[in-house]
Design a protein around this motif. Structure first.
Motif, PDB file in Angstrom:
ATOM      1  N   GLU A  61       0.811  -1.225   0.202  1.00 35.24           N
ATOM      2  CA  GLU A  61      -0.021   0.003  -0.047  1.00 35.24           C
ATOM      3  C   GLU A  61       0.827   1.162   0.058  1.00 35.24           C
ATOM      4  O   GLU A  61       0.413   2.307  -0.783  1.00 35.24           O
ATOM      5  CB  GLU A  61      -0.940  -0.169   1.119  1.00 35.24           C
ATOM      6  CG  GLU A  61      -1.849   1.159   1.414  1.00 35.24           C
ATOM      7  CD  GLU A  61      -2.634   1.308   0.203  1.00 35.24           C
ATOM      8  OE1 GLU A  61      -3.545   2.264   0.018  1.00 35.24           O
ATOM      9  OE2 GLU A  61      -2.819   0.532  -0.699  1.00 35.24           O
ATOM     10  N   ARG A  64       2.286   1.627  -3.279  1.00 30.03           N
ATOM     11  CA  ARG A  64       1.210   2.353  -4.181  1.00 30.03           C
ATOM     12  C   ARG A  64       1.007   3.820  -4.142  1.00 30.03           C
ATOM     13  O   ARG A  64       0.897   4.272  -5.039  1.00 30.03           O
ATOM     14  CB  ARG A  64      -0.018   1.381  -4.211  1.00 30.03           C
ATOM     15  CG  ARG A  64      -1.231   1.877  -5.081  1.00 30.03           C
ATOM     16  CD  ARG A  64      -2.481   1.217  -4.597  1.00 30.03           C
ATOM     17  NE  ARG A  64      -3.204   1.789  -3.584  1.00 30.03           N
ATOM     18  CZ  ARG A  64      -3.720   2.887  -3.495  1.00 30.03           C
ATOM     19  NH1 ARG A  64      -4.119   3.708  -4.658  1.00 30.03           N
ATOM     20  NH2 ARG A  64      -4.284   3.072  -2.226  1.00 30.03           N
ATOM     21  N   LEU A  65       0.991   4.220  -3.106  1.00 29.31           N
ATOM     22  CA  LEU A  65       0.541   5.621  -2.751  1.00 29.31           C
ATOM     23  C   LEU A  65       1.843   6.433  -3.241  1.00 29.31           C
ATOM     24  O   LEU A  65       1.809   7.513  -3.690  1.00 29.31           O
ATOM     25  CB  LEU A  65       0.253   5.818  -1.101  1.00 29.31           C
ATOM     26  CG  LEU A  65      -0.927   5.145  -0.507  1.00 29.31           C
ATOM     27  CD1 LEU A  65      -1.000   5.087   0.973  1.00 29.31           C
ATOM     28  CD2 LEU A  65      -2.199   5.635  -1.246  1.00 29.31           C
ATOM     29  N   GLY A  67       3.881   5.796  -5.394  1.00 24.01           N
ATOM     30  CA  GLY A  67       3.987   5.696  -6.958  1.00 24.01           C
ATOM     31  C   GLY A  67       2.927   6.781  -7.583  1.00 24.01           C
ATOM     32  O   GLY A  67       3.402   7.328  -8.532  1.00 24.01           O
ATOM     33  N   GLU A  68       1.863   6.920  -6.909  1.00 25.97           N
ATOM     34  CA  GLU A  68       0.867   7.678  -7.401  1.00 25.97           C
ATOM     35  C   GLU A  68       1.107   9.132  -7.103  1.00 25.97           C
ATOM     36  O   GLU A  68       0.692   9.955  -8.019  1.00 25.97           O
ATOM     37  CB  GLU A  68      -0.588   7.208  -6.765  1.00 25.97           C
ATOM     38  CG  GLU A  68      -1.160   5.895  -7.090  1.00 25.97           C
ATOM     39  CD  GLU A  68      -2.274   5.667  -6.420  1.00 25.97           C
ATOM     40  OE1 GLU A  68      -3.153   4.697  -7.103  1.00 25.97           O
ATOM     41  OE2 GLU A  68      -2.831   6.557  -5.556  1.00 25.97           O
ATOM     42  N   GLN A  69       1.730   9.486  -6.170  1.00 22.95           N
ATOM     43  CA  GLN A  69       2.083  10.939  -5.706  1.00 22.95           C
ATOM     44  C   GLN A  69       3.385  11.430  -5.889  1.00 22.95           C
ATOM     45  O   GLN A  69       3.496  12.579  -5.545  1.00 22.95           O
ATOM     46  CB  GLN A  69       1.626  10.831  -4.058  1.00 22.95           C
ATOM     47  CG  GLN A  69      -0.122  10.482  -3.980  1.00 22.95           C
ATOM     48  CD  GLN A  69      -0.480  10.491  -2.745  1.00 22.95           C
ATOM     49  OE1 GLN A  69      -0.615  12.064  -2.061  1.00 22.95           O
ATOM     50  NE2 GLN A  69      -0.614   9.659  -1.858  1.00 22.95           N
ATOM     51  N   ARG A  70       4.374  10.652  -6.187  1.00 22.51           N
ATOM     52  CA  ARG A  70       5.565  11.347  -5.972  1.00 22.51           C
ATOM     53  C   ARG A  70       5.838  12.169  -7.544  1.00 22.51           C
ATOM     54  O   ARG A  70       5.374  11.871  -8.450  1.00 22.51           O
ATOM     55  CB  ARG A  70       6.700  10.281  -5.907  1.00 22.51           C
ATOM     56  CG  ARG A  70       6.780   9.386  -7.073  1.00 22.51           C
ATOM     57  CD  ARG A  70       8.134   8.261  -6.852  1.00 22.51           C
ATOM     58  NE  ARG A  70       7.787   7.182  -7.885  1.00 22.51           N
ATOM     59  CZ  ARG A  70       8.702   7.328  -8.845  1.00 22.51           C
ATOM     60  NH1 ARG A  70       9.580   8.388  -9.125  1.00 22.51           N
ATOM     61  NH2 ARG A  70       9.040   6.263  -9.873  1.00 22.51           N
ATOM     62  N   GLU A  71       6.567  13.169  -7.153  1.00 17.89           N
ATOM     63  CA  GLU A  71       6.834  14.034  -8.205  1.00 17.89           C
ATOM     64  C   GLU A  71       8.545  14.463  -8.243  1.00 17.89           C
ATOM     65  O   GLU A  71       8.887  15.347  -7.756  1.00 17.89           O
ATOM     66  CB  GLU A  71       6.024  15.439  -8.102  1.00 17.89           C
ATOM     67  CG  GLU A  71       4.524  15.117  -8.316  1.00 17.89           C
ATOM     68  CD  GLU A  71       3.996  16.533  -7.883  1.00 17.89           C
ATOM     69  OE1 GLU A  71       4.618  17.661  -7.792  1.00 17.89           O
ATOM     70  OE2 GLU A  71       2.556  16.409  -7.896  1.00 17.89           O
ATOM     71  N   THR A  98      13.078   2.817  -7.896  1.00 19.48           N
ATOM     72  CA  THR A  98      12.743   4.080  -7.474  1.00 19.48           C
ATOM     73  C   THR A  98      13.011   4.345  -6.170  1.00 19.48           C
ATOM     74  O   THR A  98      11.943   4.601  -5.325  1.00 19.48           O
ATOM     75  CB  THR A  98      11.131   4.194  -7.818  1.00 19.48           C
ATOM     76  OG1 THR A  98      10.476   3.349  -7.293  1.00 19.48           O
ATOM     77  CG2 THR A  98      10.880   4.232  -9.417  1.00 19.48           C
TER      78      THR A  98
END
Length: 254
Positions: A61, A64-65, A67-71, A98
Motif C-alpha cells: 500500500e 502504491r501511494l 508511486g501515485e503521488q511522487r513528483e 525508484t
C-alpha cells in the motif's frame, strides 16, 4: 524561479495514528519541500476501509501511494511503527528502481535490533491498554478520552502486531542517507540501538537526540532538527545511485 518541489516528503504515522498531525510539519519545513502524509486503510480519513493485517500488504500500500503521488525526488519519514514501515517500503521501492533520496526515522530502534518490550498485542483490551500505558505508547490526549481510545484500539493492535512479530530479513543495504531521531526520555528506544540504523545503509548516517519522550512530533526542538536535516540534504550535490552507495558514514550528531 520554478515553484516545483525539490523534494516530496512522505510521512508515515505511529501505530494506529493518522496522517492529520503530520500536516502541521509543513510550516517548519524548508522551501520547496512538499509534505505528503500517507493515510493507511482503517486509519484517519480512511477509517471506514478494512485494516491491512501483516507487513506485506502494508508495504504494498505504501509503495502504491508513493508511486501515485511522487513528483521527482522524494524522501520517506516514519515515526515508531511508521519508521519500520518506511524502511521496508524503501527496500521495496529500491528493488523497483525508484529509491527514496533520504530515509528519516524517529522513535524506534534499528530494525536489526531485538524488540524493546515484551509483546502484548494479543492481550484482551484492558491488558492491551495497560501495556500501551506502561511503554508510553499512547498520546496523552487519547488516554484522556476512553471511548475514543476504544475506537482506535483495533488499528493500534493491528499495527503493533506487525511491530511485535517483525523479523529483519537479510538483503542488500540501502544506498541512501539515513537520519534518525529519538527522545532522551523514550523507554522504547536507547541511543545504542537507535544508532543501529547505521547498519542498514551504505550512505551517510546521522542521529539526533531531542529532550522528549516517545511522542515529539510537535516539539519545537524536533521540528527544528528535522528542518535543519532537510536543509542540509538540499544543499548536498545529487549523486547517482552508484555513487550514493559509496558514501561515507557520518558519526553521531547532537
Amino acid at each position: 524561479m520554478t515553484s516545483e518541489p525539490a523534494l516530496t516528503l512522505f510521512c508515515l504515522a505511529h501505530a494506529g495514528g493518522s496522517a492529520h498531525p503530520y500536516i502541521r510539519l509543513a510550516a517548519d519545513l524548508p522551501d520547496r519541500v512538499r509534505l505528503v502524509p500517507l493515510e493507511l486503510p482503517g486509519h484517519g480519513t480512511r477509517v471506514r476501509e478494512p485494516l491491512l493485517h501483516g507487513l506485506a500488504p502494508l508495504i504494498d500500500e505504501v509503495v502504491r501511494l508513493v508511486g501515485e503521488q511522487r513528483e521527482g525526488p522524494y524522501a520517506l519519514y516514519g515515526h515508531s511503527f511508521g519508521a519500520l514501515l518506511g524502511y521496508e517500503a524503501a527496500r521495496a521501492l529500491t528493488t523497483l528502481g525508484t529509491p527514496p533520496e533520504l530515509l528519516l526515522v524517529s522513535g524506534r530502534n534499528g530494525p536489526t535490533e531485538p524488540l524493546s518490550h515484551r509483546p502484548f498485542h494479543h492481550l484482551p483490551d484492558d491488558g492491551f491498554v495497560h501495556g500501551l500505558q506502561r511503554i508510553g505508547g499512547l498520546p496523552e490526549a487519547l488516554l484522556a478520552e476512553p471511548e475514543l481510545l476504544r475506537f482506535y484500539l483495533p488499528a493500534i493492535r493491528a499495527d503493533l502486531k506487525v511491530v511485535e512479530t517483525y523479523t529483519h530479513a537479510p538483503g542488500p543495504r540501502l544506498a541512501v542517507p539515513v537520519a534518525s531521531f529519538a527522545g532522551r526520555k523514550d523507554v522504547l528506544t536507547d541511543p545504542a540501538s537507535v544508532a543501529a540504523w547505521s547498519r542498514i545503509t551504505t550512505g551517510v548516517f546521522d542521529f539526533t537526540l531531542v529532550d522528549a519522550g516517545h511522542f515529539f512530533l510537535q516539539e519545537p526542538e524536533f521540528r527544528a532538527a528535522l528542518s535543519a536535516r532537510l536543509t542540509r540534504f538540499a544543499k548536498q550535490p545529487r549523486r547517482s545511485p552508484a555513487a550514493r552507495g559509496t558514501a561515507s558514514r557520518a558519526g553521531q550528531a547532537g
